[in-house]
Each structure stands twice: as C-alpha cells, then as structure tokens.
Scaffold this motif. Structure first.
Motif, short mmCIF file in Angstrom:
data_model
loop_
_atom_site.label_atom_id
_atom_site.label_comp_id
_atom_site.label_asym_id
_atom_site.label_seq_id
_atom_site.Cartn_x
_atom_site.Cartn_y
_atom_site.Cartn_z
N UNK A 46 -6.85 -33.88 31.29
CA UNK A 46 -5.78 -34.88 31.45
C UNK A 46 -6.12 -36.25 30.83
N UNK A 47 -7.33 -36.81 31.07
CA UNK A 47 -7.61 -38.13 30.48
C UNK A 47 -7.54 -38.09 28.96
N UNK A 48 -8.01 -36.99 28.36
CA UNK A 48 -7.97 -36.87 26.91
C UNK A 48 -6.54 -36.82 26.42
N UNK A 49 -5.70 -36.06 27.14
CA UNK A 49 -4.30 -35.94 26.71
C UNK A 49 -3.60 -37.29 26.83
N UNK A 50 -3.85 -38.01 27.94
CA UNK A 50 -3.21 -39.32 28.11
C UNK A 50 -3.66 -40.28 27.00
N UNK A 51 -4.96 -40.29 26.72
CA UNK A 51 -5.46 -41.17 25.66
C UNK A 51 -4.85 -40.80 24.32
N UNK A 52 -4.75 -39.51 24.06
CA UNK A 52 -4.23 -39.07 22.76
C UNK A 52 -2.77 -39.47 22.58
N UNK A 53 -1.99 -39.42 23.65
CA UNK A 53 -0.56 -39.74 23.50
C UNK A 53 -0.37 -41.20 23.10
N UNK A 54 -1.39 -42.03 23.35
CA UNK A 54 -1.25 -43.44 23.00
C UNK A 54 -1.89 -43.76 21.65
N UNK A 55 -2.42 -42.75 20.99
CA UNK A 55 -3.19 -43.01 19.77
C UNK A 55 -2.34 -42.94 18.51
N UNK A 56 -1.08 -42.58 18.63
CA UNK A 56 -0.27 -42.44 17.43
C UNK A 56 -0.28 -41.03 16.88
N UNK A 57 -1.43 -40.35 16.95
CA UNK A 57 -1.48 -38.94 16.55
C UNK A 57 -1.97 -38.13 17.75
N UNK A 202 8.52 -40.96 12.99
CA UNK A 202 8.37 -40.67 14.42
C UNK A 202 9.37 -41.45 15.27
N UNK A 203 9.90 -40.80 16.29
CA UNK A 203 10.75 -41.47 17.27
C UNK A 203 9.92 -41.67 18.54
N UNK A 204 10.44 -42.47 19.45
CA UNK A 204 9.72 -42.66 20.72
C UNK A 204 10.26 -41.65 21.72
N UNK A 205 9.48 -40.62 22.02
CA UNK A 205 10.02 -39.54 22.85
C UNK A 205 9.81 -39.79 24.35
N UNK A 206 10.69 -39.24 25.16
CA UNK A 206 10.49 -39.24 26.61
C UNK A 206 9.19 -38.52 26.95
N UNK A 207 8.96 -37.39 26.26
CA UNK A 207 7.76 -36.59 26.48
C UNK A 207 6.76 -36.88 25.37
N UNK A 208 5.75 -37.69 25.68
CA UNK A 208 4.80 -38.09 24.66
C UNK A 208 3.92 -36.94 24.19
N UNK A 209 3.89 -35.84 24.94
CA UNK A 209 3.02 -34.73 24.55
C UNK A 209 3.73 -33.80 23.56
N UNK A 210 5.01 -34.05 23.30
CA UNK A 210 5.68 -33.26 22.25
C UNK A 210 6.46 -34.24 21.37
N UNK A 211 5.78 -34.76 20.34
CA UNK A 211 6.39 -35.81 19.53
C UNK A 211 7.69 -35.34 18.86
N UNK A 212 8.62 -36.27 18.74
CA UNK A 212 9.87 -36.01 18.04
C UNK A 212 9.90 -36.91 16.81
N UNK A 213 10.62 -36.45 15.78
CA UNK A 213 10.72 -37.27 14.58
C UNK A 213 12.11 -37.12 13.98
N UNK A 214 12.46 -38.14 13.21
CA UNK A 214 13.69 -38.10 12.45
C UNK A 214 13.29 -37.71 11.02
N UNK A 215 13.93 -36.67 10.50
CA UNK A 215 13.58 -36.16 9.18
C UNK A 215 14.70 -36.53 8.20
N UNK A 216 14.34 -37.24 7.15
CA UNK A 216 15.35 -37.60 6.14
C UNK A 216 14.96 -36.98 4.80
N UNK A 217 15.89 -36.24 4.22
CA UNK A 217 15.66 -35.61 2.92
C UNK A 217 16.55 -36.31 1.90
N UNK A 218 15.93 -36.86 0.86
CA UNK A 218 16.71 -37.47 -0.22
C UNK A 218 16.15 -36.96 -1.54
N UNK A 219 16.85 -36.00 -2.11
CA UNK A 219 16.41 -35.42 -3.37
C UNK A 219 15.16 -34.58 -3.25
#
Lengths: 383, 397
Positions: A46-57, A202-219
């Motif tokens: 748990x401590x590792x998971x909590x720390x990781x969720x705040x690390x950006x990756x 990346x978006x700011x997700x309610x669940x930090x353990x499953x990151x969400x992102x907005x995907x934009x395709x241009x060409x």
C-alpha cells in the motif's frame, strides 16, 4: 387457487448452454493466484502504491514485466501457437482478483483482456493482428482501446464511426499504451501511441491507480486491422470480456475491504472492548461477507461462461457486473466507515479501494446498464 | 465375503432388492422395509440399521437405480424431522436398543417424529428453556412445561425433547435429552394459528408426562451437547439439488410479468430486474456451495444462504403483491387449515408475502445468523456474556 411452485422454467429461463458452470478454482488456478499474490506483496504494498500515484507515473515497469512476462499473465487468453499461454478467462479472472486486492496500477484489464480479446476475435493468425497479439501476449507491448472507460459492449456498434481525426477523453491506461486501437467508420485501426500526430494528455482521475487520458489524433497514421462489421463484433466481445472479468477485480476489492475491516475492528478498542464485538458493526460485516461470497459465485460464473464460449456468456456477464459493481462499492464504503477517522486519511489505503471501486462501477457499463441487458435477455421488458 | 463397497456393488445390491421385491407387486411399506433391511435406506449408516457403512456419496447411486425402476420412496418431506434431526442424533447418542427400536419405523415412515425444543420463553436463547424434567423414586422422569412451533406434533408418534434436569447450574449444563412418546397421557397438542390463517405448527403442553430413563439420549446434564448434533444436521440439509434458473419465487413473478403487460410500471420494472439479478446470484452461490460439498471442500457459505433466501423471498413476494394491483388486495382463503407439508412458494401472492415473513425467524433468526457468521466465519469477538456463569434459576426472565 394455488400457483404451481416447482413448474419447470420455460423459454428464457432455461440455461442456454445446458451445462453446469464450474464455479470452483482449480489447483492450477490456486498456484497462479499464489504467484501473483506474492509478486504483488513484494512490489506493490500500500505505501508503495500511494507514493506511486503521486509520482506522475504510477506504473512500476518491473512489476509489469514480472507479471506480464515472468508469470506469463499477459498471454493467458492467447493460444500457444500465437505466442500466449493457451489458458482462459478463468485464469485471467484469478489474476484480476489479486490485482483488485492490491489495487496496483497495471494495464492488465485494458490490454491483456480487452485489447487482447478484440484482437483474438478478429481471428487473424498472421499479419498485423497476429503480430500485435504476439507482442501483447509476451508483454512486449501494451495496447488499449481508444474509447471512454465507461463504454460497454452495447456501445460497440455506434463506436464504429468517424475518422482517425478525433479526441477521446477518459481512455483508461492510455498513458501506459504503446498501441491505441481506434474504432472508426472505416474499421478498427492500430495507432502507435508514440507516433506523429498522437497526443496522450493525462487527466486527473477519481481513481489514481488507473490513470485516464485524453487522446487526440491529428493526422496520425494507423494500420487498418479489420473492416467496420467484424470490428464492431470484436470490440463488443472485448468489452464484454472486460466487463465479465472486471467482476473478478471487484471481488478482489471487496474481499480486501472486508478482511481489513474485520482485522481493524478486532484490534481497535473503544468503550473497553474491541469495536468488532458490537452487533451494530458485526452485522454489517456479516452482510458484507455474504455479498463477497455471492460476488464470488457471480464472478466465477461469468469467467467460466467466457472461457467456455457459452451462449450464456452475455447474461452471465451482465448478472456479474450488475451484482459485483455494487458489492465492491458497498464493501469499500463500509471499509471507510467502519475504520472511523483513520479511514478518512490519505495515509490509510482504504481510500484507494473506495476510489477504485467507485470508478470500476462506471467502467464498461454501470450496474444499471447491465440490468437493462438482463431485462432484454430474460424477456422482462420495461412498460 | 469382503466385496468392496463401490458404486458397482451398490448398484448390484439395489438390483437384487428390486428383483426380490418388484415394486409393481410389493406393497409400499413392505418394499421400504426390505430396502431398509438391505442397507440401502441410507448407505452411510451402520449395517443392520438401514445402511452398509458405505460412503455417503454412494447413496445417489442407489436412489437413481430405485427411481428409474419406479420404486416408492419414503416421502421424505413428510418425515423430515425424523430423517434430518432425530435419526442422526439417535445414531450418535442412542443405545443399541434405542437404535434398533426407532430407526426402522422412522425411516420407513410408519412413525412420524417431531421436535420439542423451542418454548415461549426460549426462542433464540434456546438454552434458557424452562420445561422441567424431575426424576421420581422409580427412576422415571416426570416432565412439565410448554413447547411451541412444533410441526407435525399432531401426526407424530415420537418427539425429541430437551428439558431442564438441573436448575442450579448455568443454563447450558442443566439440560437432558429425551425421546418422548406423543401418545402418552399428559401430552396435549394444540394448533398454533399463524398470520397466514393456517396452522402448520402446534403448541405442545406437557403435564406430568412420564418418560422412562431408558428413553434418555446421552448422559444426564449433557442434553445441550446432544442437541447440537440435532441442530447441526438441520443446517446441513441445505444445498442439496441443483436449482434451475428462475427456480424459486422469482420465477412466479417473472412469469406474471411476461404474461400480463398491463400490470407493468417503470418502478416495478426497476425493482423486478434488480431482484432477478439477486435471485440469480443467490442461485449461483447455492450452486457453488453444492460444488464445494461434492468436491469435499465444504465452506461456511451455508450459514449465509438462509439469510439471502429469507430476504429475497420477502422482497420478491412483497413486489408480487404490488404488481398484481387490484388482485393484490385479495387473499385466497383465511380458513384455518392444517397443511401436512410446508410450502413456502405455494398458494397466492398474499400467502407467499405473509409466509415468507417467517423465513427470517424460523430455524435461527437472521439476526442470530448474522452473529454466527460474524463470530464463527469472520472470527469477530463475541458480545460480553452476562449469563454464562449464572445458575439457570437466577437468570432474568
């Protein structure tokens, strides 16, 4: 006057498959569970998971490598000849139970289940589909479906629209993906996530353990994997497998929440006695236990139906999601409440499970949407 | 002659029984007696007592052969208390004489059994029971008290009875276990009418009933322990056969829903589908429990199944009354009746609604079952006990 009580069910009430589902765990499944559990205990406390969720990756690449490649979990659904383990949804469900118990960030459900199932459903053993399958099965690559995490199997047909020019928000685990599977009117494309014209924000997700992102395709360029007809069916199949096995993740979440709540209330003393000796609390935990036991039966039934390709699978999946979504959220909410003040802190992991459970209850269709599916399949129409 | 008792041997013996006693030309009771004597009644019982000392798992082999040959059965629903509760207790605690005397007529169904346990003042707290058994100078016991919720008492020849033999020790220690002759003077059976209008159960008044000491089961003062065997077997009987989808009460409502579109509303639809899902999950949970038992890994899930079914039956039947609209305001018949068999799903929606209220009370209230799950399955601490070391006669009542 009396109604027939033991009348044989007719029509939709009959088990479509006519076979008894195997709701137990095999020895091999138990062994797989032990391996995954000890890996997660080592690398995703748990401590590792909590720390990781705040690390950006939040992802731990070594954990993923050990899980996907070391244990071979990424290839469970994939036949041997395509580079996988030749196992089934039953085994993948056991992996997901353990991932639910640890809420470790890992793109297993999205890549090793949904994307993999889509590719398998396309049925090509060679070419780009076969090659990508081999990469996913071996853990060399991660692929995710570029649809919002809330999309369910019922949305698959309408998802086959538009072109490769698009923005899709709420894509689960896009940040971990090497390949995006993009449904369009022309069919399903594989797009390299790191390629030209692809932006994964990346978006700011309610669940930090499953990151969400907005995907934009241009060409962006992509490889056409299948035309719209077969792709729609494949995407539906992938999302159905995702929903069915998500039930096992939800079971794992609920189980952890119950276990920890029992542990805490046995140790925590107030009024000169363990708080777990008060009936007001005991009854709530006993109720949760009953829900966990029931969720296990529903989740095993869905996994077994998916594994055997049973015609009953759509119903089994809808029933499992309609039940397990609520069970996991209920267990997580009770976990916070019965922990009292400590349950509201950032330090205690209860919040990770609450956030995961709540987010999961929207994933691949809410319980309400799955009940609609049940009503349709069982011929219980709305007025 | 040591033939291994495997499925083939059970099948051979069953066929031999069918050959010597063809069901078509043998009277029902004669056939059942012959089956008992052949050891095919309950194969896991000892030889000479209706069994063959064989594994319990072989019983279905005999049952299937007999059913296929159209042989009569012993109508187990009619003699459920004898088969499920009295017999295992007699087997474990009875003397050889008692076993010889009681088990054959019990199994054949010639003698119906009932259970004299609950009392008006001892429901969930059964061990607080106050029916007294006092030993007189002849060594017989004289019993006075009142029992309640006794099904089949008006049909029964025998009863299993627990009574207080020592009021001066804490409640669990002063109880003894007896076999009571229901035809003895001093035994009075009165129907107990329920909220459904009928009387499935009875009150039994015991006034100066004499029971010879030879009809005691287990040592004096050890009756609570003996009763645990009885009650344990009550719980084991859950989870026998596979239930088909929509096999329970939900099936009745679902059929009404399909056949009567004019009754449908949005609110009822939401509730119906939610309950359908829960009923299906409860069915799967029961199926999983059954598979665990077959695989020899019995789980604690059984204690939870009754909780789930009680709540579901109550909610589903409540929904059904509402679904029926004008008809839901009617009731088929309030006439006081004495049904021989309990049927939770029988009769109309109003009956089902009322009868299912008992599902969370009978055989352990839902509140007590939640305690059992919390303490025995989850290992949560017990509530502080104030009655443990207090003599029965000093308990608050």
């Amino acid at each position: 006057m009396s109604a027939p009580t033991e009348a044989a069910p007719t029509g939709p009430a009959q088990d479509a498959a006519g076979r008894t589902p195997d709701l137990l765990y095999s020895e091999a499944e138990d062994d797989l569970r032990s391996a995954v559990r000890s890996l997660l205990a080592d690398r995703a406390g748990a401590p590792a998971v909590i720390a990781a969720t705040e690390s950006g990756t939040p992802y731990d690449p070594r954990l993923w490598e050990s899980l996907a490649t070391g244990i071979g979990a990424a290839g469970l659904l994939v036949p041997d000849e395509l580079g996988g383990q030749g196992a089934s949804h039953r085994e993948a469900a056991v992996v997901l139970e353990e991932l639910g118990r640890s809420v470790a960030p890992a793109p297993y459900l999205t890549s090793s289940v949904v994307a993999t199932e889509i590719l398998l459903a396309l049925g090509a053993s060679g070419g780009p589909v076969g090659e990508l399958l081999g990469d996913l099965a071996a853990g060399r690559k991660v692929a995710v479906l570029a649809l919002p995490f809330t999309a369910s199997a019922a949305d698959a047909a309408t998802a086959m629209a538009g072109t490769l020019e698009r923005t899709v928000a709420g894509v689960a685990e896009a940040a971990a993906a090497d390949v995006l599977l993009v449904p369009t009117a022309a069919g399903l494309f594989a797009v390299a996530a790191a390629g030209e014209g692809v932006e994964v924000r990346p978006q700011v997700p309610l669940d930090l353990t499953r990151p969400l992102a907005s995907v934009t395709l241009t060409g962006a360029g992509g490889t056409l994997l299948a035309g719209p007809g077969s792709a729609a069916a494949a995407v539906a199949k992938g999302l159905r497998a995702g929903a069915g096995l998500l039930a096992s993740e939800q079971l794992g979440i609920a189980e952890w929440c119950l276990t920890e709540t029992v542990r805490h209330t046995r140790e925590r003393h107030q009024f000169n006695r363990p708080v777990g000796s008060f009936q007001a609390l005991k009854h709530r935990m006993a109720q949760l236990w009953l829900e966990v036991v029931s969720a296990r039966a529903a989740a095993r039934n869905a996994a077994d139906a998916l594994a055997s390709g049973s015609p009953d699978a759509p119903l089994a999946v809808a029933v499992a999601q309609a039940y397990c979504s609520k069970a996991a959220v209920h267990a997580a909410e009770e976990c916070v409440q019965l922990h009292g003040g400590i349950g509201m802190t950032w330090e205690h992991p209860a919040h990770l499970y609450l956030k995961r459970a709540k987010a999961d209850s929207l994933a691949y269709g809410t319980a309400g949407r799955h009940r609609e599916t049940v009503a349709e399949l069982m011929e219980l129409p709305a007025p | 002659m040591s033939t291994a008792l495997d499925a083939a041997e059970i099948r051979r013996r069953t066929r031999e029984l069918l050959a010597t006693h063809p069901p078509a030309t043998t009277g029902r009771t004669d056939f059942l007696k012959a089956r008992f004597d052949a050891g095919l009644a309950w194969v896991h019982y000892p030889a000479g007592l209706g069994g063959l000392d064989a594994p319990r798992s072989l019983q279905p082999v005999a049952d299937a052969e007999l059913a296929a040959a159209g042989a009569p059965d012993n109508d187990p629903r009619r003699i459920g208390i004898g088969l499920g509760m009295a017999a295992p207790t007699l087997l474990q605690y009875g003397t050889d004489e008692q076993k010889k005397r009681f088990l054959r007529p019990l199994w054949v169904g010639e003698e119906v059994w009932c259970q004299l346990f609950s009392e008006p003042g001892a429901g969930s707290d059964l061990a607080a029971l106050g029916t007294r058994a006092v030993r007189d100078e002849t060594g017989d016991w004289v019993v006075d008290g009142q029992k309640v919720w006794t099904s089949s008492a008006h049909l029964a020849r025998w009863a299993i009875l627990i009574a207080r033999t020592d009021p001066d020790v804490p409640k669990h220690r002063g109880i003894s276990y007896f076999v009571c002759d229901m035809t003895d003077p001093g035994v009075e059976v009165r129907p107990l009418r329920q909220i459904t209008g009928e009387a499935e159960f009875n009150e039994v008044f015991l006034t100066g009933v004499r029971i010879p000491d030879s009809r005691r089961l287990g040592p004096v003062g050890d009756g609570w322990k003996v009763a645990q065997t009885t009650l344990m077997n009550e719980r084991v009987s859950i989870g026998g056969a596979r239930v088909p989808r929509e096999g329970g009460m939900i099936g009745t409502v679902a059929r009404t829903w399909r056949e009567r579109p004019e009754l449908r509303t949005h609110d009822l639809h939401q509730r119906l589908v939610a309950l359908w899902v829960e009923a299906e999950v409860a069915r799967l949970t029961g199926e999983r429990l059954r598979q665990q038992l077959v695989a020899g890994q019995p789980g604690p899930e059984g204690s939870g199944m009754k909780l789930a079914f009680a709540r579901l039956n109550q909610e589903i039947s409540g929904l059904e009354v509402e679904l029926l609209g004008d008809e839901g305001l009617l009731y088929d018949d309030w006439t006081m009746r004495r049904p021989e068999l309990v049927d939770f799903t029988g009769r109309d929606a109003g009956y089902r609604y009322l009868r299912s209220k008992g599902n969370s009370i009978e055989g352990g209230t839902s509140e007590v079952l939640l305690n059992i799950v919390a303490e025995r399955v989850l290992g949560l601490p017990a509530e502080p006990r104030t009655d443990k070391d207090v003599a029965w006669k000093d308990l608050a009542r």
